[in-house]
Design a protein around this motif. Structure first.
Motif, short mmCIF file in Angstrom:
data_model
loop_
_atom_site.label_atom_id
_atom_site.label_comp_id
_atom_site.label_asym_id
_atom_site.label_seq_id
_atom_site.Cartn_x
_atom_site.Cartn_y
_atom_site.Cartn_z
N LYS A 56 -8.03 10.22 -12.57
CA LYS A 56 -6.77 9.99 -12.42
C LYS A 56 -6.33 11.75 -13.37
O LYS A 56 -5.12 11.66 -13.24
CB LYS A 56 -5.94 9.29 -13.16
N ILE A 57 -7.59 12.38 -13.94
CA ILE A 57 -7.34 13.28 -14.89
C ILE A 57 -6.49 14.30 -13.90
O ILE A 57 -7.78 15.11 -12.55
CB ILE A 57 -8.21 13.92 -15.67
N SER A 58 -5.55 14.98 -13.58
CA SER A 58 -5.01 15.75 -12.96
C SER A 58 -5.62 17.53 -12.76
O SER A 58 -5.56 18.43 -12.21
CB SER A 58 -3.19 15.69 -12.84
N LEU A 59 -5.41 17.70 -14.42
CA LEU A 59 -5.97 19.09 -14.94
C LEU A 59 -6.89 19.28 -16.42
O LEU A 59 -6.52 18.39 -16.69
CB LEU A 59 -4.98 20.49 -15.12
N ILE A 60 -8.00 20.33 -15.93
CA ILE A 60 -8.36 20.64 -17.31
C ILE A 60 -8.09 21.88 -17.78
O ILE A 60 -8.32 22.47 -17.20
CB ILE A 60 -10.26 20.56 -17.26
N LEU A 61 -7.59 21.92 -19.16
CA LEU A 61 -7.32 22.89 -19.31
C LEU A 61 -8.70 23.14 -20.55
O LEU A 61 -8.27 23.03 -21.59
CB LEU A 61 -5.85 22.78 -20.15
N LEU A 62 -8.74 24.57 -20.86
CA LEU A 62 -9.65 25.11 -21.39
C LEU A 62 -8.83 26.14 -22.51
O LEU A 62 -8.87 27.20 -21.81
CB LEU A 62 -10.92 25.84 -21.19
N THR A 63 -8.95 25.78 -23.69
CA THR A 63 -7.71 27.08 -24.35
C THR A 63 -8.64 28.00 -24.37
O THR A 63 -8.20 28.94 -25.22
CB THR A 63 -7.15 26.57 -25.45
N HIS A 64 -9.98 28.15 -24.81
CA HIS A 64 -10.65 29.55 -24.52
C HIS A 64 -12.56 29.03 -24.55
O HIS A 64 -12.84 27.41 -24.70
CB HIS A 64 -10.44 30.02 -26.03
N ALA A 65 -12.87 29.87 -24.26
CA ALA A 65 -14.57 29.86 -23.78
C ALA A 65 -15.56 29.34 -25.19
O ALA A 65 -17.18 29.16 -24.90
CB ALA A 65 -15.35 30.50 -22.89
N HIS A 66 -15.40 28.97 -26.21
CA HIS A 66 -16.17 29.13 -26.58
C HIS A 66 -16.82 27.65 -27.30
O HIS A 66 -16.61 26.32 -26.76
CB HIS A 66 -15.47 29.19 -28.67
N TYR A 67 -18.45 27.28 -27.71
CA TYR A 67 -19.29 26.46 -27.42
C TYR A 67 -18.91 25.14 -27.64
O TYR A 67 -18.10 23.77 -26.87
CB TYR A 67 -20.31 25.96 -27.95
N ASP A 68 -17.53 24.56 -28.76
CA ASP A 68 -16.60 23.93 -29.34
C ASP A 68 -16.02 23.26 -28.25
O ASP A 68 -15.17 21.93 -29.25
CB ASP A 68 -16.86 23.47 -30.70
N HIS A 69 -15.35 24.11 -27.49
CA HIS A 69 -14.31 23.78 -27.49
C HIS A 69 -14.14 23.06 -25.02
O HIS A 69 -14.00 22.62 -24.13
CB HIS A 69 -12.91 24.55 -27.07
N ALA A 70 -15.32 23.87 -24.84
CA ALA A 70 -16.36 24.48 -23.52
C ALA A 70 -17.54 23.01 -23.28
O ALA A 70 -17.94 23.47 -22.39
CB ALA A 70 -16.15 26.05 -22.87
#
Length: 243
Positions: A56-70
Motif C-alpha cells: 500500500k506504499i504508493s511512493l518512496i521519496l528519497l530526499t537525497h542519496a547519502h547512505y543514511d537515507h538511501a
C-alpha cells in the motif's frame, strides 16, 4: 504517531541518528527516506503497526542519496513494489551505490568531511537502485494520494529535494538539522549559498512545521531565526549588506 489532518497521519521512524517518515492517507502512504542499510524490517514493522501494508506504499521519496537515507532503499522497493522518486542529480549515486561525503561548514566538520571522504572513496555504501521518477522541478503528488508537492532543495547536496504538504508540513531531509537548541544549520552542506536560497523558499512557501532527517520537528520561527543569524554572519565576514 502525529495526526496532522483527519485523513493524514505522520509516523516518524527512528533509525539510529536519523529519521524516516511514513505519511499515511487513508489506506495508502508515502515513505520519505529509508535509513541506513539493514533498516527495512524496522520500517516495515512501523508501517504495519500504522495499518499500512508494504504493497500500500504508493511512493518512496528519497530526499537525497547519502547512505543514511538511501541505505535500505533497494530492500524497501522490492518489498513494496513502490516507485522510487529522487532528483535527477542524485540518480548517478543511486546507480553506483556510492555518494560523496558532503562538505563541512565549520573547522571540525570540514576535517570530518575530509577524513570520511578519504575512507569512503570508491567504496560501495548501499545496494544500487534504479530510480523510477526523476525530479527536475516541482511535482504534484496528488496522483499518489498525498496532498502536496515535491520541490528541489539544493544545498546539503546538489540534488536534495523536499516534500511540502498542503497542511504546512515539510519533509526536508538534511536541509536542516534540529540537534542544537539555538540553530538548525546542518553541519554539512555542499553549497551554503544554495542552502540559504532553499531556506528562503521554505519560509516563503507557507510551510509551518519542518520534519528533518536528523533531530525533532521544529517550527518556522526557528528556521527564520537561524536564517537571520546566517545572514548577519555573512554580512560581518564580507562587510557588505546581504538581503
Amino acid at each position: 504517531m502525529q495526526p496532522v489532518l483527519p485523513f493524514l497521519e505522520i509516523h516518524p521512524v527512528s533509525i539510529g541518528h536519523a529519521h524516516v517518515y511514513l505519511i499515511k492517507a487513508g489506506d495508502t502512504g508515502v515513505l520519505v527516506d529509508t535509513g541506513i542499510p539493514g533498516s527495512e524490517q524496522k520500517i516495515l514493522a512501523a508501517a504495519s503497526k500504522a495499518g499500512l501494508e508494504p504493497k500500500k506504499i504508493s511512493l518512496i521519496l528519497l530526499t537525497h542519496a547519502h547512505y543514511d537515507h538511501a541505505g535500505s532503499l533497494a530492500a524497501l522497493k522490492e518489498a513494496s513494489g513502490a516507485p522510487v522518486c529522487c532528483s535527477r542529480y542524485e540518480e548517478p549515486h543511486l546507480l553506483s551505490g556510492r555518494t560523496p561525503f558532503p562538505k563541512g561548514l565549520g573547522l571540525y566538520t570540514k576535517a570530518v568531511s575530509k577524513l570520511a571522504g578519504t575512507i569512503l572513496a570508491g567504496r560501495k555504501q548501499f545496494t544500487a537502485v534504479q530510480p523510477d521518477i526523476l525530479i527536475t522541478d516541482e511535482r504534484d503528488l496528488s496522483d499518489f494520494g498525498i496532498p502536496g508537492r515535491i520541490v528541489p532543495m539544493p544545498g546539503h547536496s546538489g540534488g536534495s529535494i523536499a516534500l511540502l504538504l498542503e497542511n504546512g508540513a515539510a519533509f526536508i531531509g538534511d536541509a536542516a538539522f534540529n540537534i542544537l537548541p539555538w540553530s538548525v544549520v546542518p553541519p554539512f552542506a555542499d553549497d551554503p549559498e544554495d542552502l540559504l536560497t532553499s531556506w528562503r523558499y521554505l519560509l516563503q512557501s507557507g510551510a509551518e512545521h519542518f520534519y528533518p532527517g536528523h533531530g525533532k520537528p521544529f517550527s518556522r520561527d526557528k528556521l527564520a531565526g537561524s536564517l537571520e543569524k546566517l545572514i548577519k554572519k555573512a554580512q560581518r565576514e564580507s562587510g557588505e549588506k546581504i538581503d
